[in-house]
Enzyme design. Structure first.
Site, PDB file in Angstrom:
ATOM      1  CE1 TYR A  47      83.360  51.835  44.400  1.00 59.05           C
ATOM      2  CE2 TYR A  47      84.029  49.550  44.678  1.00 59.05           C
ATOM      3  CZ  TYR A  47      83.406  50.534  43.930  1.00 59.05           C
ATOM      4  OH  TYR A  47      82.837  50.219  42.738  1.00 59.05           O
ATOM      5  CE1 TYR A  94      76.909  56.922  38.655  1.00 59.27           C
ATOM      6  CE2 TYR A  94      78.039  56.837  40.788  1.00 59.27           C
ATOM      7  CZ  TYR A  94      78.015  56.577  39.416  1.00 59.27           C
ATOM      8  OH  TYR A  94      79.085  55.966  38.820  1.00 59.27           O
ATOM      9  CG  MET A  96      77.781  55.411  44.475  1.00 58.68           C
ATOM     10  SD  MET A  96      78.665  55.979  45.928  1.00 58.68           S
ATOM     11  CE  MET A  96      77.729  55.190  47.232  1.00 58.68           C
ATOM     12  CG  HIS A 136      79.548  55.904  35.013  1.00 54.62           C
ATOM     13  ND1 HIS A 136      79.323  56.743  36.091  1.00 54.62           N
ATOM     14  CD2 HIS A 136      79.821  56.708  33.955  1.00 54.62           C
ATOM     15  CE1 HIS A 136      79.468  58.001  35.710  1.00 54.62           C
ATOM     16  NE2 HIS A 136      79.767  58.019  34.416  1.00 54.62           N
ATOM     17  CE  LYS A 150      64.837  41.738  33.501  1.00 58.03           C
ATOM     18  NZ  LYS A 150      65.098  40.449  34.102  1.00 58.03           N
TER      19      LYS A 150
END
Lengths: 178, 860
Positions: A47, A94, A96, A136, A150
């Site tokens: 990252y 989102y 990450m 993702h 779930k």
């Protein structure tokens, strides 16, 4: 990207020793080193410095998880404005990264992290309003898929060649309306 | 001419007021006004000097005060002012003289007497202090502080009876008794009690204690004293109850348990292994009862480990460790380590923890149990077990095993700072300072606001000889408003840093900078001594008398502190080295190139000149900015400490550090071994002999001492021979004759006459089997006795390869053996030895040559 998280708790697991504490904690410039360590171990991706800078800005949407006072997992999200440039007050969240160190899985830590995010995303005072949360997942990561399903996430798309250095390179987009 | 006309006289009185109220500028102006008319008025001149002194104009201050004194030698004011000036310069001896003069001309001046007594107590002049306090009380007997001051002065003279009388008399003068819970009164009563206690009359002390019960605020001290007195008076039943009561107040205080045991007639001074099994059972019974009463006491969980052995111990320690590992107590090993004085306990612990590890790995429980319903442990239990076992093997110096375990722990939970710290420690013990430092830095980055890990990391950088990096790192935690980190560290009297940095420079043969640090430590101790000055008045006023006495006694022992000892030992050793290698003083050849190849020497020299240039450049640029000035940056005119290298007589400097050790650390053998080195160089043979005898009385088998005895004997014999042969007329023969006579009668008590030095050494070696440091000493001694004994000296050292020496085979010893072989004996044997060392210390930088890139890092 998200790998390695929770599976549904096996009901046949024997009774656990009850003496344990799970707590969430802030990510600050001073303990950022721990997040870097976690990410190196949990994800096959490097990252950027920007990632870590942004994490410090999102407040409750980036958190450490502590198990018996040891830092063993973290979640990091990014806020995304819908229709950038307009005055829309709707946004997406989102995820990450969300991960827990291998020895500490199946102990409810991932659930704690995710429910924390969901709770804060749906607070009435939240502005802009989040209408969706998504992430993702590598197509082969069944553990993760089961975990998110779930919590009512659904596969809404498949991105081929999403990952550069790992195989399979494809990712599902998992999403949940808020 | 002292009398001023009435106008000026009034103004002068005003001047004294200005001083009292610290209005120095106004005072200065007024003084100058008088001086316009009466330029020679002594007292005004002196006062002007005093004002200047407070306005940071030191030189002028001295000038005016001296001038004033010259024109009025019989003025008590002039002398008093001169005394104050000396006092502010911390020149207490001179100040005392001035006060004595001042009192000659005004013997009942309260202010002067008061100041006089402060100096006397500061200088520990107890008799004179007592006289001053007596006079003060006679002059002013309605003030509590003069009564107490006199009592203290008697107490310090160990005249307990008079001290007590004074306090009693004072209480009698009080018209009404102070109310209950009056702190000052309570402290005075407890001080009174302390005086009785120190006079050794416990019966009376206890009686007194009971009589003041209702007036004492500090209940805990009162209870502790009572229990202590009961014990001293052998009133065991009551003492037992008293200690039981204290334990109820605080079940985690070790002293109370010791008191309880003593009250049960159990000797707590002796080693627990010397107790009879009957006594042991009794103690365990006591612990058991108390544990049910105070289940939360941590101390009670640990105490049984001390008093049990074998199977019982195994049971107890099993319980204790499991609880701690489950909870995650990082300090567990520190507690266990103390038990390792008993090797059987160490084995038991090792076996248990190894079992835990296996069981946790296979089925997540500490013990091999067949019960399927058993609770299983959390992953942190496995983590802390790995951590504990790594520390255990590190302690045994099984470096590879320890490393393997700690690496596994780091893989398990890579975010835990403690794991990296332990890994750094293991690497350090393995002799790889560079890797150790890197790991510490990794740990530091995990938690940037942890001062402890930051300081540890700094220390490891210094151990790895990287002072620049270290200063940068510690600078992250020094005050932001300080001109620079180093200034702040000095202001804060941060001694550990100064010591580590000094030792780091010493290793790099940068003796100037090293000495600068060790002198800095000396300065800190001098400052602490000076700092007590303010407390002489403060404590009297606040009546914190017990604490005051404690402080006086601490100050008297101050330089026995381990920090001072370490600084002094380093400084003495460096000064001795400078004495032996005077050419080092001139700077250029100060590097020690002995162990370097030619290329390395070149590189080192190049780097040095480069560093010098860079430093010069840096000094040139950076003109003082405004910010710097506002921060009042004090320019250090000797950052390299060159003035310490250039001292005329290094031995005299060494002596300054040695003397406090001889007074305050005479129980440490190093003090006398250093003393020997000093005296032998001063050719003071009798004092050298005295140092040897003192060392001998502390530990006659000390390896360094043995070499020193041999050296001494050889040197004195040589002198005696010379003296007999030459009979030089200019030499004061009778003095030498005396020395020889004393040596010849005194030395045999430690070095028998009828054995040769070689036999003496062989006997010494035979007495100390299995110890490498004794091999080194014997080999050294043989070479000194006769350089032809090379073969024997080599053989002795090569013995260290044998198994019987494995217990003392530390990295440090092995480096010494190797260097001795290589530099003075037999280089092929040295290589043979080195190959063995590579096996014993597989990660050590020294033997394996790993991390040669370290030097690249150092030169920036």
């Amino acid at each position: 990207m998200v790998t390695s998280t929770e599976t549904i708790k096996n009901s046949k697991v024997p009774k656990r020793n009850t003496a344990h504490r799970i707590a969430l904690g802030e990510i600050t410039p001073n303990n950022l080193g721990q997040l870097k360590k976690l990410n190196t171990v949990l994800f096959p991706v490097n990252y950027s410095e920007k990632f870590y800078k942004d994490v410090l800005e999102v407040g409750e949407f980036a958190k450490f998880a502590y198990f018996n006072d040891c830092c063993v997992g973290a979640v990091c999200c990014r806020k995304e404005q819908i229709n950038q440039g307009t005055t829309s007050d709707q946004a997406k969240l989102y995820i990450m990264t969300l991960g827990v160190l291998a020895p500490y899985r199946n102990l409810g830590i991932g659930t704690k992290l995710l429910t924390h995010i969901l709770q804060h995303a749906t607070l009435p005072a939240q502005h802009p309003k989040f209408v969706e949360i998504y992430l993702h997942v590598q197509t082969s990561n069944e553990e993760a898929l089961a975990f998110y399903k779930k919590y009512d996430f659904e596969i809404v798309a498949t991105v081929e060649g999403y990952y550069k250095k790992i195989s399979p390179p494809d990712a599902y987009v998992l999403s949940r309306k808020l | 001419m002292r009398e001023l006309p009435s106008k000026e006289s009034a103004l002068f009185k005003q001047i004294l007021k200005y001083y009292e109220y610290k209005q120095y500028k106004k005072g200065l102006k007024a003084a100058e006004q008088i001086l316009k008319k009466f330029p020679e008025h002594g007292e005004t001149l002196a006062m002007k000097g005093l004002f200047l002194n407070h306005m940071d104009r030191k030189e002028e201050a001295h000038e005016f005060v001296r001038k004033g004194l010259r024109s009025d030698l019989a003025s008590h004011i002039c002398w008093h002012v001169y005394g104050l000036l000396h006092r502010s310069d911390k020149n207490y001896g001179e100040a005392l003289k001035c006060y004595t003069q001042a009192l000659k001309y005004d013997k009942d001046n309260m202010q002067i007497l008061q100041d006089y007594s402060l100096l006397q107590i500061q200088m520990r002049n107890y008799e004179a202090f007592n006289e001053s306090r007596l006079r003060l009380l006679k002059l002013r007997h309605n003030n509590q502080r003069y009564w107490i001051g006199l009592a203290i002065s008697y107490h310090l003279l160990e005249n307990y009876e008079s001290a007590e009388k004074v306090l009693k008399a004072y209480v009698d003068t009080l018209k009404e008794k102070p109310g209950p819970m009056n702190f000052e009164h309570s402290e005075m009563l407890l001080y009174h009690n302390l005086i009785i206690e120190e006079s050794g009359k416990f019966e009376k002390a206890l009686e007194h204690l009971e009589s003041i019960k209702d007036d004492v605020c500090d209940r805990r001290s009162w209870k502790e004293k009572r229990a202590f007195f009961l014990l001293k008076l052998e009133r065991y039943q009551e003492a037992e109850e008293a200690y039981g009561d204290l334990i109820a107040d605080n079940p985690d205080c070790y002293d109370y348990y010791n008191g309880l045991l003593s009250a049960s007639k159990i000797n707590t001074e002796i080693n627990t292994s010397e107790l009879s099994s009957e006594q042991r059972e009794k103690i365990l019974g006591i612990w058991q009862t108390l544990t049910t009463k105070y289940p939360k006491s941590n101390l009670l969980k640990r105490l049984p480990l001390q008093y049990t052995t074998d199977e019982r111990f195994k049971e107890e320690v099993d319980k204790y460790m499991q609880a701690a590992l489950r909870k995650g107590v990082p300090s567990l090993f520190v507690n266990l380590k103390k038990l390792y004085v008993d090797p059987i306990k160490e084995i038991i612990v090792e076996k248990l923890v190894e079992e835990y590890l296996q069981n946790l790995k296979t089925h997540n429980t500490f013990t091999k149990s067949s019960n399927i319903d058993d609770e299983i442990e959390q992953p942190t239990a496995y983590l802390w077990t790995l951590y504990l076992l790594a520390q255990h093997y590190d302690n045994k110096r099984d470096i590879m095993k320890a490393l393997k375990l700690i690496d596994e722990a780091i893989e398990h939970t890579p975010t835990l700072v403690e794991l990296y710290m332990t890994k750094g420690r293991i690497l350090k013990h393995g002799g790889n300072f560079n890797e150790a430092m890197k790991v510490m830095d990794e740990a530091r980055e995990l938690d940037l606001q942890d001062r402890f890990i930051n300081s540890k990391c700094t220390k490891y950088m210094l151990r790895n000889d990287q002072p620049k990096e270290a200063l940068k790192t510690i600078g992250l935690f020094t005050r932001g408003d300080a001109p620079d980190p180093l200034t702040d560290l000095i202001d804060m009297q941060c001694m550990w840093y100064a010591l580590e940095e000094g030792e780091c420079y010493r290793r790099q043969n940068n003796f100037g900078k090293a000495l600068k640090r060790f002198h800095q430590i000396e300065k800190h101790f001098a400052d602490i001594t000076d700092d007590q000055f303010d407390f002489h008045t403060y404590c009297l006023r606040k009546v914190t008398l017990r604490a005051y006495l404690g402080m006086l006694r601490l100050e008297d022992q101050l330089r026995s502190h381990p920090y001072y000892f370490r600084a002094a030992q380093n400084a003495i050793e460096i000064y001795l080295y400078l004495k032996d290698n005077p050419k080092t003083v001139n700077g250029e050849e100060s590097q020690n190139y002995d162990n370097m190849t030619e290329e390395e020497i070149k590189a080192a020299k190049k780097a040095k000149s480069k560093a010098k240039k860079a430093a010069l450049k840096e000094a040139k640029k950076a003109p003082p900015t405004k910010e710097d000035q506002s921060k009042k940056k004090v320019q250090d005119d000797d950052p390299e400490g060159e003035k310490f290298l250039k001292v005329e007589d290094p031995l005299r400097e060494a002596l300054k550090f040695l003397q406090p050790l001889q007074i305050l650390a005479s129980q440490r053998i190093e003090t006398h071994l250093l003393g020997f080195e000093y005296y032998i160089r001063k050719k003071k043979y009798l004092l050298a002999l005295r140092a040897l005898k003192r060392a001998y009385n502390i530990d006659k088998e000390n390896p360094v001492l043995h070499v020193n005895i041999i050296q001494f004997k050889l040197e004195v014999s040589r002198l005696e021979k010379e003296d007999n042969e030459k009979r030089e007329p200019q030499r004061d023969s009778t003095e030498y004759q005396t020395i020889f006579r004393v040596v010849n009668t005194e030395l045999p008590t430690i070095l028998p006459d009828n054995t040769s030095l070689k036999e003496y050494t062989e006997e010494f070696l035979a007495r100390n089997k299995g110890s490498i440091s004794h091999l080194l000493a014997s080999s050294n001694a043989l070479l000194q006795i006769n350089p032809e004994y090379k073969q024997e000296a080599t053989n002795i050292l090569m013995n260290s390869i044998k198994d019987e020496f494995s217990n003392t085979r530390t990295l440090k010893h092995c480096i010494s053996v190797y260097e001795q072989l290589k530099n003075n004996l037999d280089s092929s044997k040295a290589e043979e030895f080195k190959n063995k060392c590579k096996e014993w210390f597989p990660i050590s930088t020294y033997f394996t040559g790993l991390d040669r890139d370290k030097n690249d890092l150092k030169i920036e």
